[in-house]
Design an enzyme around this catalytic site. Structure first.
Site, PDB file in Angstrom:
ATOM      1  N   HIS A   7       1.263  -8.450  -2.256  1.00 34.87           N
ATOM      2  CA  HIS A   7       1.310  -7.015  -2.522  1.00 34.87           C
ATOM      3  C   HIS A   7       2.743  -6.511  -2.399  1.00 34.87           C
ATOM      4  O   HIS A   7       3.598  -7.168  -1.802  1.00 34.87           O
ATOM      5  CB  HIS A   7       0.487  -6.236  -1.485  1.00 34.87           C
ATOM      6  CG  HIS A   7      -0.941  -6.654  -1.358  1.00 34.87           C
ATOM      7  ND1 HIS A   7      -1.977  -5.946  -1.917  1.00 34.87           N
ATOM      8  CD2 HIS A   7      -1.517  -7.694  -0.691  1.00 34.87           C
ATOM      9  CE1 HIS A   7      -3.128  -6.523  -1.608  1.00 34.87           C
ATOM     10  NE2 HIS A   7      -2.872  -7.594  -0.873  1.00 34.87           N
TER      11      HIS A   7
ATOM     12  N   THR B  60       4.495  -2.734  -1.044  1.00 31.50           N
ATOM     13  CA  THR B  60       4.019  -1.575  -0.292  1.00 31.50           C
ATOM     14  C   THR B  60       4.258  -0.237  -0.970  1.00 31.50           C
ATOM     15  O   THR B  60       3.621   0.753  -0.623  1.00 31.50           O
ATOM     16  CB  THR B  60       4.712  -1.518   1.076  1.00 31.50           C
ATOM     17  OG1 THR B  60       6.127  -1.399   0.875  1.00 31.50           O
ATOM     18  CG2 THR B  60       4.405  -2.760   1.887  1.00 31.50           C
TER      19      THR B  60
ATOM     20  N   GLU C 137       2.043  -8.387   2.427  1.00 34.49           N
ATOM     21  CA  GLU C 137       2.735  -7.230   1.856  1.00 34.49           C
ATOM     22  C   GLU C 137       4.239  -7.468   1.875  1.00 34.49           C
ATOM     23  O   GLU C 137       4.793  -7.989   2.851  1.00 34.49           O
ATOM     24  CB  GLU C 137       2.431  -5.963   2.663  1.00 34.49           C
ATOM     25  CG  GLU C 137       1.041  -5.390   2.438  1.00 34.49           C
ATOM     26  CD  GLU C 137       0.945  -4.503   1.204  1.00 34.49           C
ATOM     27  OE1 GLU C 137       1.924  -4.445   0.433  1.00 34.49           O
ATOM     28  OE2 GLU C 137      -0.110  -3.873   1.020  1.00 34.49           O
TER      29      GLU C 137
ATOM     30  N   HIS D 100      -1.770  -8.826  -6.423  1.00 38.79           N
ATOM     31  CA  HIS D 100      -2.792  -7.783  -6.349  1.00 38.79           C
ATOM     32  C   HIS D 100      -3.205  -7.316  -7.744  1.00 38.79           C
ATOM     33  O   HIS D 100      -4.379  -7.058  -8.013  1.00 38.79           O
ATOM     34  CB  HIS D 100      -2.250  -6.598  -5.529  1.00 38.79           C
ATOM     35  CG  HIS D 100      -3.313  -5.692  -5.005  1.00 38.79           C
ATOM     36  ND1 HIS D 100      -3.035  -4.483  -4.403  1.00 38.79           N
ATOM     37  CD2 HIS D 100      -4.667  -5.806  -4.984  1.00 38.79           C
ATOM     38  CE1 HIS D 100      -4.161  -3.905  -4.035  1.00 38.79           C
ATOM     39  NE2 HIS D 100      -5.162  -4.681  -4.377  1.00 38.79           N
TER      40      HIS D 100
ATOM     41  N   ASP E  70       1.007  -3.974  -8.346  1.00 38.85           N
ATOM     42  CA  ASP E  70       1.923  -4.664  -7.436  1.00 38.85           C
ATOM     43  C   ASP E  70       1.663  -6.173  -7.401  1.00 38.85           C
ATOM     44  O   ASP E  70       0.535  -6.607  -7.650  1.00 38.85           O
ATOM     45  CB  ASP E  70       1.814  -4.058  -6.031  1.00 38.85           C
ATOM     46  CG  ASP E  70       0.414  -4.131  -5.425  1.00 38.85           C
ATOM     47  OD1 ASP E  70      -0.551  -3.783  -6.135  1.00 38.85           O
ATOM     48  OD2 ASP E  70       0.288  -4.524  -4.251  1.00 38.85           O
TER      49      ASP E  70
END
Length: 436
Positions: A31, A33, A97, A137, A147
């Site tokens: 991912h 953020t 992330e 993602h 992302d």
């Protein structure tokens, strides 16, 4: 090279704890953020109570690796997702992330990529993760997520598996049944209508399904009462809240007995729709007695062609009205229609009130439409949004949310109307009967 992983535990209310060895792990999801380190860690720890998310690992631009959730536990990072025949990818994945604005311009630093590469290679070997299950993602939620935008994906994935023999992916599970696909698509759609995301492992969302409190009306919001901070979500039939000091206990607005908490909650809930709650007003007392749900509009004046005027207010479960100047005389749209005979003691007022409620969501009342007939005949309350077309697998459906339920029809078969909550039985059995 061995790197240090900094332990930065998320709050227990922001992920699902699992017994050791009980969770299958065969996927990594990357991912970005859309933020920076300080705010990212605050949110990913579960401290932003209006946006409960969590992740197993966080990699900063400086190349620092933080672990927020243990591998054995289920972090809440993927949301509504699907990959290789399975949905709800949180159940079997590790979420990582990356600190990045996710705008396609902000760069992923070399230190960050090096740290991520080490972490991914470590986990790939630890859990024998196949190449096809190191994903972004955007791949598992393609209609919702973008992302990690701008990440050098192809070269990174090749580097992650360099020198590591690939293992065959696990045999695909049987695809979800058409009913499960439809159910999940309708749930996802209903939450997106209010700028929210459906999380199947969130206690509040499980509670809303189990208690049949209708479609969502709002994303989560916070309020203060009795010296505590509370997080709430609004639904068509009721509103629910939890104290941040006791996340596992969920309270319905209609069942709260503490007067201070109830008034504060109702005031905050009404304010979400820009409506001020007046506990001393006869109409608002009537709302509480009749349990009309949440207000969808302010009190407005409605004038009929014959000159009669009324004060009206649309709620999620009904429309309330009073003759102009006679505020102590309060009645409901639902009392103006005999659904069995399709007659009314005042058809002009009935149709005007119904049309007003539908116009609020950008459409008109059509008494000959099957969906409108079904909603009225089954007491589903007010329309929450206009109808929409959903593509689910190879089928198309038309869906429309009302206060008590989302209803849908196969595209073209307008006379066949079903309710989303008819598809909930298997979910409720899986959730159990507790609040957590």
């Amino acid at each position: 090279m061995v790197r240090t992983i900094l332990q930065y535990p998320a709050l227990s209310s922001a992920f699902t704890m699992m017994p050791a060895g009980k969770r299958r792990i065969d996927m990594i999801v990357l991912h970005a953020t859309a933020g920076s380190k300080a705010g990212d860690l605050f949110t990913l720890m579960g401290r932003d109570r209006t946006h409960l998310v969590s992740v197993h690992y966080y990699v900063s631009k400086l190349g620092e690796i933080y672990q927020l959730v243990q591998d054995k536990d289920t972090a809440w990072h993927a949301g509504v997702s699907y990959w290789e025949g399975e949905n709800d990818c949180n159940r079997f994945s590790l979420g990582i992330e990356l600190e990045n604005l996710n705008n396609g311009v902000d760069k992923y630093t070399q230190a960050q990529q090096d740290a991520l590469l080490w972490l991914c290679q470590t986990k790939i070997q630890q859990y024998n993760i196949p190449r096809s299950r190191l994903v972004r993602h955007l791949e598992i939620a393609p209609h919702r997520k973008t992302d990690p935008r701008g990440f050098p994906w192809d070269s990174f994935k090749n580097a992650a598996y360099q020198g590591i023999p690939d293992v065959p992916p696990p045999p695909p599970p049987p695809p979800p049944s058409p009913d499960v696909q439809l159910r999940d698509a309708l749930l996802d759609w209903s939450y997106r209508q209010v700028r929210h995301v459906y999380h199947p492992d969130w206690a509040m969302h499980q509670y809303a399904i189990r208690e049949r409190i209708g479609p969502p009306l709002s994303p989560p919001f916070g309020f203060r009462a009795n010296g505590q901070t509370w997080v709430a979500e609004l639904y068509g039939v009721d509103a629910i809240c939890s104290s941040t000091n006791d996340w596992q206990t969920i309270l319905k607005l209609s069942e709260i007995t503490d007067d201070g908490l109830k008034t504060a909650f109702r005031t905050a809930a009404w304010a979400e729709y820009g409506v001020q709650y007046h506990p001393d007003w006869a109409q608002h007392q009537f709302v509480e007695q009749k349990q009309l749900g949440l207000p969808l509009s302010e009190n407005v004046r409605l004038t009929l062609p014959d000159g009669r005027a009324f004060g009206t207010q649309i709620f999620s479960l009904d429309t309330m009205y009073s003759p102009d100047g006679m505020w102590e005389t309060v009645d409901l749209l639902s009392t103006l229609a005999n659904t069995e005979t399709n007659t009314s003691p005042d058809p002009a007022l009935r149709d005007a009130l119904a049309n007003q409620a539908y116009q609020r969501v950008g459409t008109s009342y059509h008494p000959d439409w099957a969906m409108h007939q079904y909603a009225q005949g089954n007491g589903l309350g007010s329309a929450l949004t206009d109808q929409a077309v959903l593509n689910v697998g190879t089928h198309e459906y038309v869906a429309m949310p009302f206060g008590r339920a989302v209803i849908y029809s196969p595209f073209g078969d307008w006379g066949i109307v079903h309710r989303l909550d008819e598809l909930f039985e298997a979910m409720v059995s899986a959730f159990g009967t507790g609040h957590a």
